[in-house]
Write an enzyme that holds these catalytic residues in place. Structure first.
Site, PDB file in Angstrom:
ATOM      1  N   ASN A   1      91.447   4.049  -1.162  1.00 39.38           N
ATOM      2  CA  ASN A   1      92.195   4.887  -2.145  1.00 39.38           C
ATOM      3  C   ASN A   1      93.359   6.009  -1.306  1.00 39.38           C
ATOM      4  O   ASN A   1      93.633   6.865  -2.054  1.00 39.38           O
ATOM      5  CB  ASN A   1      91.299   5.453  -3.260  1.00 39.38           C
ATOM      6  CG  ASN A   1      90.266   6.276  -2.758  1.00 39.38           C
ATOM      7  OD1 ASN A   1      90.381   6.698  -1.785  1.00 39.38           O
ATOM      8  ND2 ASN A   1      89.350   6.567  -3.770  1.00 39.38           N
TER       9      ASN A   1
ATOM     10  N   ARG B   1      88.604  18.266  -1.467  1.00 41.27           N
ATOM     11  CA  ARG B   1      87.273  18.826  -2.132  1.00 41.27           C
ATOM     12  C   ARG B   1      87.310  20.140  -2.727  1.00 41.27           C
ATOM     13  O   ARG B   1      87.726  21.034  -2.099  1.00 41.27           O
ATOM     14  CB  ARG B   1      86.201  18.463  -1.184  1.00 41.27           C
ATOM     15  CG  ARG B   1      85.671  16.939  -1.134  1.00 41.27           C
ATOM     16  CD  ARG B   1      85.153  16.435  -2.424  1.00 41.27           C
ATOM     17  NE  ARG B   1      84.904  14.991  -2.238  1.00 41.27           N
ATOM     18  CZ  ARG B   1      85.689  13.955  -2.405  1.00 41.27           C
ATOM     19  NH1 ARG B   1      86.773  13.976  -2.742  1.00 41.27           N
ATOM     20  NH2 ARG B   1      84.975  12.693  -2.340  1.00 41.27           N
TER      21      ARG B   1
ATOM     22  N   GLN C   1      81.040  18.472 -10.617  1.00 42.32           N
ATOM     23  CA  GLN C   1      81.801  17.328 -11.487  1.00 42.32           C
ATOM     24  C   GLN C   1      80.731  16.587 -12.240  1.00 42.32           C
ATOM     25  O   GLN C   1      80.008  16.126 -11.761  1.00 42.32           O
ATOM     26  CB  GLN C   1      82.837  16.484 -10.358  1.00 42.32           C
ATOM     27  CG  GLN C   1      83.668  17.148  -9.757  1.00 42.32           C
ATOM     28  CD  GLN C   1      84.848  16.287  -9.302  1.00 42.32           C
ATOM     29  OE1 GLN C   1      85.663  16.617  -8.564  1.00 42.32           O
ATOM     30  NE2 GLN C   1      84.169  14.995  -9.060  1.00 42.32           N
TER      31      GLN C   1
ATOM     32  N   HIS D   1      89.301  14.305 -11.791  1.00 43.05           N
ATOM     33  CA  HIS D   1      89.210  13.762 -10.527  1.00 43.05           C
ATOM     34  C   HIS D   1      89.545  12.179 -10.580  1.00 43.05           C
ATOM     35  O   HIS D   1      88.728  11.355 -11.070  1.00 43.05           O
ATOM     36  CB  HIS D   1      87.870  13.808 -10.234  1.00 43.05           C
ATOM     37  CG  HIS D   1      87.849  13.605  -8.530  1.00 43.05           C
ATOM     38  ND1 HIS D   1      86.795  13.912  -7.658  1.00 43.05           N
ATOM     39  CD2 HIS D   1      88.452  12.921  -7.506  1.00 43.05           C
ATOM     40  CE1 HIS D   1      86.997  13.205  -6.384  1.00 43.05           C
ATOM     41  NE2 HIS D   1      88.229  12.674  -6.483  1.00 43.05           N
TER      42      HIS D   1
HETATM   43  P1  NDP Z   1      90.386  10.675   7.260  1.00 46.69           P
HETATM   44  O1  NDP Z   1      89.027  10.652   7.770  1.00 46.69           O
HETATM   45  O2  NDP Z   1      91.485   9.661   7.473  1.00 46.69           O
HETATM   46  O3  NDP Z   1      91.128  12.193   7.248  1.00 46.69           O
HETATM   47  C1  NDP Z   1      90.400  13.125   7.546  1.00 46.69           C
HETATM   48  C2  NDP Z   1      90.966  14.136   8.253  1.00 46.69           C
HETATM   49  O4  NDP Z   1      90.762  15.568   8.263  1.00 46.69           O
HETATM   50  C3  NDP Z   1      90.817  13.469   9.903  1.00 46.69           C
HETATM   51  O5  NDP Z   1      92.125  13.626  10.581  1.00 46.69           O
HETATM   52  C4  NDP Z   1      89.821  14.860  10.541  1.00 46.69           C
HETATM   53  O6  NDP Z   1      90.217  15.239  11.703  1.00 46.69           O
HETATM   54  C5  NDP Z   1      90.421  15.882   9.661  1.00 46.69           C
HETATM   55  N1  NDP Z   1      89.732  16.983   9.739  1.00 46.69           N
HETATM   56  C6  NDP Z   1      88.199  17.048   9.539  1.00 46.69           C
HETATM   57  N2  NDP Z   1      87.727  18.033  10.147  1.00 46.69           N
HETATM   58  C7  NDP Z   1      88.718  19.176  10.147  1.00 46.69           C
HETATM   59  C8  NDP Z   1      89.128  20.517  10.119  1.00 46.69           C
HETATM   60  N3  NDP Z   1      88.165  21.510  10.344  1.00 46.69           N
HETATM   61  N4  NDP Z   1      90.472  20.893  10.370  1.00 46.69           N
HETATM   62  C9  NDP Z   1      91.432  20.129  10.240  1.00 46.69           C
HETATM   63  N5  NDP Z   1      91.116  18.772  10.165  1.00 46.69           N
HETATM   64  C10 NDP Z   1      90.036  18.408   9.971  1.00 46.69           C
HETATM   65  O7  NDP Z   1      90.104  10.599   5.544  1.00 46.69           O
HETATM   66  P2  NDP Z   1      91.117  10.638   4.440  1.00 46.69           P
HETATM   67  O8  NDP Z   1      92.438  11.064   4.737  1.00 46.69           O
HETATM   68  O9  NDP Z   1      91.173   9.211   3.891  1.00 46.69           O
HETATM   69  O10 NDP Z   1      90.520  11.411   3.160  1.00 46.69           O
HETATM   70  C11 NDP Z   1      90.454  12.718   3.393  1.00 46.69           C
HETATM   71  C12 NDP Z   1      89.583  13.521   2.608  1.00 46.69           C
HETATM   72  O11 NDP Z   1      90.175  13.281   1.285  1.00 46.69           O
HETATM   73  C13 NDP Z   1      88.210  12.622   1.984  1.00 46.69           C
HETATM   74  O12 NDP Z   1      87.232  13.057   3.058  1.00 46.69           O
HETATM   75  C14 NDP Z   1      87.790  12.914   0.606  1.00 46.69           C
HETATM   76  O13 NDP Z   1      87.179  14.349   0.938  1.00 46.69           O
HETATM   77  C15 NDP Z   1      89.333  13.200   0.193  1.00 46.69           C
HETATM   78  N6  NDP Z   1      89.538  12.198  -0.988  1.00 46.69           N
HETATM   79  C16 NDP Z   1      89.874  12.636  -2.114  1.00 46.69           C
HETATM   80  C17 NDP Z   1      90.205  11.681  -3.011  1.00 46.69           C
HETATM   81  C18 NDP Z   1      90.345  11.639  -4.451  1.00 46.69           C
HETATM   82  O14 NDP Z   1      90.464  11.113  -5.273  1.00 46.69           O
HETATM   83  N7  NDP Z   1      90.905  13.121  -4.635  1.00 46.69           N
HETATM   84  C19 NDP Z   1      90.153  10.111  -2.603  1.00 46.69           C
HETATM   85  C20 NDP Z   1      89.714   9.998  -1.310  1.00 46.69           C
HETATM   86  C21 NDP Z   1      89.651  10.927  -0.538  1.00 46.69           C
HETATM   87  P3  NDP Z   1      89.677  14.169  12.861  1.00 46.69           P
HETATM   88  O15 NDP Z   1      89.520  12.802  12.563  1.00 46.69           O
HETATM   89  O16 NDP Z   1      91.002  14.356  13.619  1.00 46.69           O
HETATM   90  O17 NDP Z   1      88.472  14.800  13.548  1.00 46.69           O
END
Ligand code: NDP
Length: 386
Positions: free
Chosen positions: A147, A285, A314, A333
């Site tokens: 998603n 989140r 939630q 959400h």
């Molecule tokens: P990804 O794992 O593709 O991306 C997450 C990114 O966050 C990675 O690039 C990671 O960096 C980066 N990251 C982690 N920690 C840090 C930090 N401290 N500072 C900066 N960047 C950081 O996940 P998605 O993009 O698919 O999803 C992201 C989040 O979105 C999910 O974890 C979830 O919480 C939320 N989400 C919400 C939804 C909703 O319905 N509202 C649905 C789906 C997701 P790196 O990998 O480079 O370490």
């Protein structure tokens, strides 16, 4: 035979199944990075139908029951008397969606001796205590990418809606009025603004790509830098941290997982360092932002708007201050649970279950915790500790 405990949100108030607005959804067979969409052996549902509520049961019932497994589906998830707590005692597998999370705390994991697998039907496994999962040998898996684009579209919608003051303008129509001045007194163009994302993973990068044609200046921060070719293509400015980035932005979108490094990131100090009249969109989140600091920033005018779809806890209580704070465009959400997304994460959940039940490896990109450590996607994007 396994007992699978599935926690899903309630059916529509108007009954199940709902009347569908469209007859079909587009077929998506791979994602922008080339990863294939879920590949279960089959599905027992119609893509585009409501699968995420209790009666939809993620389309898993025929498959699991035909194989002799027990599937228990409930929406009753909170408190010691909940059906979730009762059924957890002898469950082998727990499935839940972040939209209606079954909080798998350390205490609950300790009271679930048979628990071996926790599946997030969607993305974001912060409702599972990952340290406890590691300690108890519980595998945690989520349907990576299922998603991500759904959320990216929601982010773009919310940015435009805040900057252009869409919701108050729509309210003028609903109220039978025509006061243009009221509607435009807080309306701006996005063009030319500085827009930054905290994290440029699947969602963050998709947001950047979708915003580039709006002729904005794009910024990002992430633990790992994007390839130089992508930075050049989108004309991105990289910043070492959120603190270094936000003073340069008019709009900030948060797309990082919730883990110890990001919890409470947007506190009074960080919000106070943003330009006056900034917009903050958080569909990642809720606890990445300090709840009351956000309210204070909206009331003081530091933030001109806040929108998102993530809350803590939630479901959010009726008196949650984000329901009534000014200049907000909150939704429940929902961004990652469109009917389009449900078809993908239901299929992905089945794919994970098929692998686990057959004793074959779960796709690495779906793994968050496995074998007593962060694994797969989890090893890349999460950290442990409290
Ligand atoms: P990804 O794992 O593709 O991306 C997450 C990114 O966050 C990675 O690039 C990671 O960096 C980066 N990251 C982690 N920690 C840090 C930090 N401290 N500072 C900066 N960047 C950081 O996940 P998605 O993009 O698919 O999803 C992201 C989040 O979105 C999910 O974890 C979830 O919480 C939320 N989400 C919400 C939804 C909703 O319905 N509202 C649905 C789906 C997701 P790196 O990998 O480079 O370490």
């Amino acid at each position: 035979m396994a007992k699978i405990l599935c926690v899903l949100y309630d059916d529509p108030a108007d009954g199940f199944p709902p009347a569908y607005a469209r007859d079909a959804i587009p077929v998506i067979d791979h994602y922008p990075n080339g990863q294939t969409a879920p590949t279960p052996s089959a599905v027992d549902f119609t893509p585009g139908h409501l699968l995420g509520s209790v009666s939809g049961a993620l389309g898993l019932r025929p498959f699991l029951e035909a194989a002799g497994h027990t599937l228990v589906v409930t929406s009753d998830k909170d408190g010691a008397d909940s059906a979730f707590d009762r059924e957890l005692a002898d469950a082998d597998v727990v499935i839940s969606q972040p939209f209606w999370p079954a909080y798998l705390t350390a205490e609950r994991i300790a009271r679930a001796p048979r628990l071996k697998l926790a599946v997030t039907a969607g993305i974001g496994s912060d409702h599972v205590d990952l340290d406890a999962a590691i300690a108890h040998g519980v595998t945690v898996a989520e349907v990576t990418y299922s998603n991500s684009i759904s959320v990216a579209e929601h982010v773009v919608m919310m940015i435009l809606s805040l900057v252009r003051n869409y919701l108050p303008a729509h309210r003028v129509v609903l109220d039978g009025g025509w006061n243009i001045a009221d509607a435009v007194a807080r309306a701006y163009d996005l063009e030319g603004m500085d827009v930054g994302t905290v994290a440029a993973g699947r969602i963050g990068l998709a947001v950047l790509r979708r915003l580039a044609p709006f002729d904005v200046r794009l910024h990002y921060t992430d633990r790992h830098r994007l390839p130089e070719s992508v930075e050049r293509e989108l004309n991105l400015t990289f910043h070492e941290s959120a603190a270094a980035m936000v003073p340069h932005c008019d709009v900030v979108t948060v797309n990082a997982p919730l883990h110890p490094e990001t919890e409470g990131l947007f506190d009074d100090a960080l919000l106070g360092s943003m330009r006056r009249g900034s917009y903050l969109i958080n569909t990642a989140r809720a606890r990445i932002a300090d709840r009351d600091a956000v309210v204070r920033a909206l009331e003081s005018g530091r933030l001109a708007g806040y929108a998102g779809d993530v809350w803590y806890p939630q479901p959010a209580p009726a008196d949650h201050p984000w329901r009534t704070m000014p200049h907000q465009g909150m939704t429940p959400h929902i961004s990652g649970s469109t009917l389009s997304a449900q078809a993908r994460y239901a299929a992905g959940t089945r794919e994970i279950l098929e692998s686990w039940l057959a004793g074959t490896p779960i796709r690495d990109e779906y793994l968050i915790v496995d074998g007593g450590r962060l694994a797969g996607a989890g090893a890349h994007s999460y950290s442990t500790g409290t």
